[in-house]
Enzyme design. Sequence first.
Site, PDB file in Angstrom:
ATOM      1  CG  HIS A 154       0.692   7.241  -1.668  1.00 55.07           C
ATOM      2  ND1 HIS A 154      -0.325   7.400  -2.431  1.00 55.07           N
ATOM      3  CD2 HIS A 154       1.407   6.707  -2.796  1.00 55.07           C
ATOM      4  CE1 HIS A 154      -0.542   6.457  -3.592  1.00 55.07           C
ATOM      5  NE2 HIS A 154       0.997   6.491  -3.998  1.00 55.07           N
ATOM      6  CG  ASP A 208      15.911  -5.253  -1.444  1.00 51.60           C
ATOM      7  OD1 ASP A 208      15.290  -6.196  -0.767  1.00 51.60           O
ATOM      8  OD2 ASP A 208      15.444  -4.249  -1.867  1.00 51.60           O
ATOM      9  CE  LYS A 255       3.437  -2.581   1.984  1.00 53.28           C
ATOM     10  NZ  LYS A 255       5.121  -1.568   2.009  1.00 53.28           N
ATOM     11  CG  MET A 261       8.358   3.661  -4.360  1.00 51.50           C
ATOM     12  SD  MET A 261       7.907   4.959  -5.204  1.00 51.50           S
ATOM     13  CE  MET A 261       6.520   4.387  -6.022  1.00 51.50           C
ATOM     14  CB  SER A 274      -0.148   3.063  -3.891  1.00 50.48           C
ATOM     15  OG  SER A 274      -0.011   1.389  -4.085  1.00 50.48           O
TER      16      SER A 274
END
Length: 739
Positions: A465, A358, A422, A339, A444
């Site tokens: 989103h 990342d 998060k 994603m 989401s």
Amino acid sequence: MSTYYTNFTLETDADGIALVTWDMPGKSMNVFTSEVMEELNAIIDATTADAGVKGVVFTSGKSSFSGGADLSMIKSMFSAYQEEKARNAESAVRTLFGLVGRMSGLFRKLETSGKPWVSAINGTCMGGAFELSLACHGRVASNAKSVKIALPEVKVGIFPGAGGTQRVPRLANAQDALQMMTTGQSLSGSRAKAMNLVHQVVEPDQLIPAAKQMIKEGLKPVAPWDEKGFKLPGGGIWTPASAQLWPAAPAILRRETSGNYPAALAILKCVYEGLQVPFDTGLKIEQRYFTEVLQTREAFSMIRSLFISMQELGKGARRPAGIPKTELKHVGVVGAGFMGASIAYVTAAAGLPVTLIDRDLEAAAKGKAVCEGLVKDSVGKGRFTQEEAAALLARITPAADYAGLATADLVIEAVFEDREVKKSVIAAVEAVLPEGAIFASNTSTLPITGLAENSKRPADFIGIHFFSPVEKMMLTEVILGKETGDKALAVALDYVAAIKKTPIVVNDTRGFFVNRCVLRYMSESYDMLIEGVPPAMIENAAKMAGMPVGPLALNDEVAIDLSLKILKATVADLGEKAIDLRHMELISRMVEKEGRFGRKNSKGFYDYPPKPAKKSLWPELKDFYPQKKADEVDVAVLKQRFLVTIALEAARTVEEGIVTDPREADVGSILGFGFAPYTGGALSYIDGMGVKAFVELAERLAGAYGDHFKPTPLLKDMAARGETFYGRFDPYAKMGAAA
């Protein structure tokens, strides 16, 4: 000699060839308006009367030719019809018939003017603009990859009503003509030439010279169908080939559309009937069918949602006033999974530099490799040149150090759906993010307000989103937390506009808007399975209702184990009463006992054998519950259940203040998960049948299939007052008040 109009320039050269350049001031693309048509009429008169003009080349002064009709013209046509209908229904239809014939009559006037006209097509040439080109005696297209020629009207509930259904099948064979018009497919210049729809395809810098040369070489100012002895391609309707085509065509159309799109069927009628009569009679047949289709609920709803509302939302209808447009120079994406990598790809494709972060450089590089795969696919399909592909990839910088975000205007977090993960990302990003930059979460499922509690600047925190696959899905949900500020919303909408997607703005809730509706769709299929409805009937009824994919197939794509996680999370947060425990039993069995997770492990409600074999419903699924016989199941009721349960959920989001603009519920439901486009969207479905009728239908379904069909207090109140969603929550009234 030059003559200047508001929207056109007319220049006649030494050879007597007039060059008409369409270049509307203040617009990025030329569109047909009443003023444009009046000026074009005057130009036809002027060039016809001028003995010094030997022929006319018609072209665009912009990078594209034209997108077709303007919003204002479509709106005014509907408004004029509705106002007249309130006074005199019969007179209203006659007025509409006259309005419908205006453009067709203008193009026919051009075609029979006695002077040769050549259309020089650059870039996008859609709808009425291509119908104008078809009325010209010659057509030259650029070979640039930006050229897209189409008659896409069927996608918004209407059809080519300015001569398209009569000219295309008189140039191309009937089968290709039907395929082009009933699907709205785009053609390249070379494909259009192969279909005999354009005469030449040339280099972009040769477009005007080639068009002029056609006139110099004696192009006849007569359309083929106006010449004596004209023969239809393939020999017309009464031939052996047509005897194979026409009996099958309505059946194929019904297979593809389930009879839900009146405009698509009208195309078949226009072509079949029009090819049996003289050309001008064919135009009259087209005009009558177009007038009929414009009066349908489907045409009104689809034009409103898929043409008008989509354009308005895409142009920033929900953007806060008074905030300067954001010139994004650097975007960060945290999380280089599929994603996150896809978000980085669409961002770089928009010309924006991206830092893709990342946990380590190896993971970030894997994310860039995903981008490389997407680029390779696009090059293979001719969307990018090798140079453009290399430039796109050069804009993506994989990194493990958050310091690379120190110059970012916007950072999008796309890490695992875990609050603690998060939370740590938010802290790491905000430690380096410059003052005034915006942080967006691609969550989401997790409410934005809760995530923003981890932020030191919640006013600059927002949700964006995306839907998978990001490079194909045109919708984004922009989610406002309780403390999200106007600047964050403006930046988010500017970013969505930059990547050429359509935004809907929703307030914060579990599942936001789209996922709430999708979950209702899938839940209804669980109920049907438990009732013993054969799985194939469930899938087919959903598609007959207008859904692009059945709920069981959709659940496989989403992942059945994710459905289980959502059910468990809902129980953990809200208690067992928040779900149907029978659903938990079904999905738990699929995942934990049968090991069926969906497409990702090649077994879910469907089996997914190696290609080229096609997926098929898992045979053992029918053994889960006692099966009803097919003739005991009312397919019409299955269709109603799917549409009503989704529409009820959409209505709940309005009642709860999650969605505040009916345009967003409609566009979001169609672009987000394909809610029956012919309805115009979930709220237009309710408005279309009338809220009172919808409430009565919902109450009947509640009595037979459960309380989740009970109409909400808002719906009951609207039914009692005779209101509609677009009346009670009028988006244009809000815009007027804001102004």
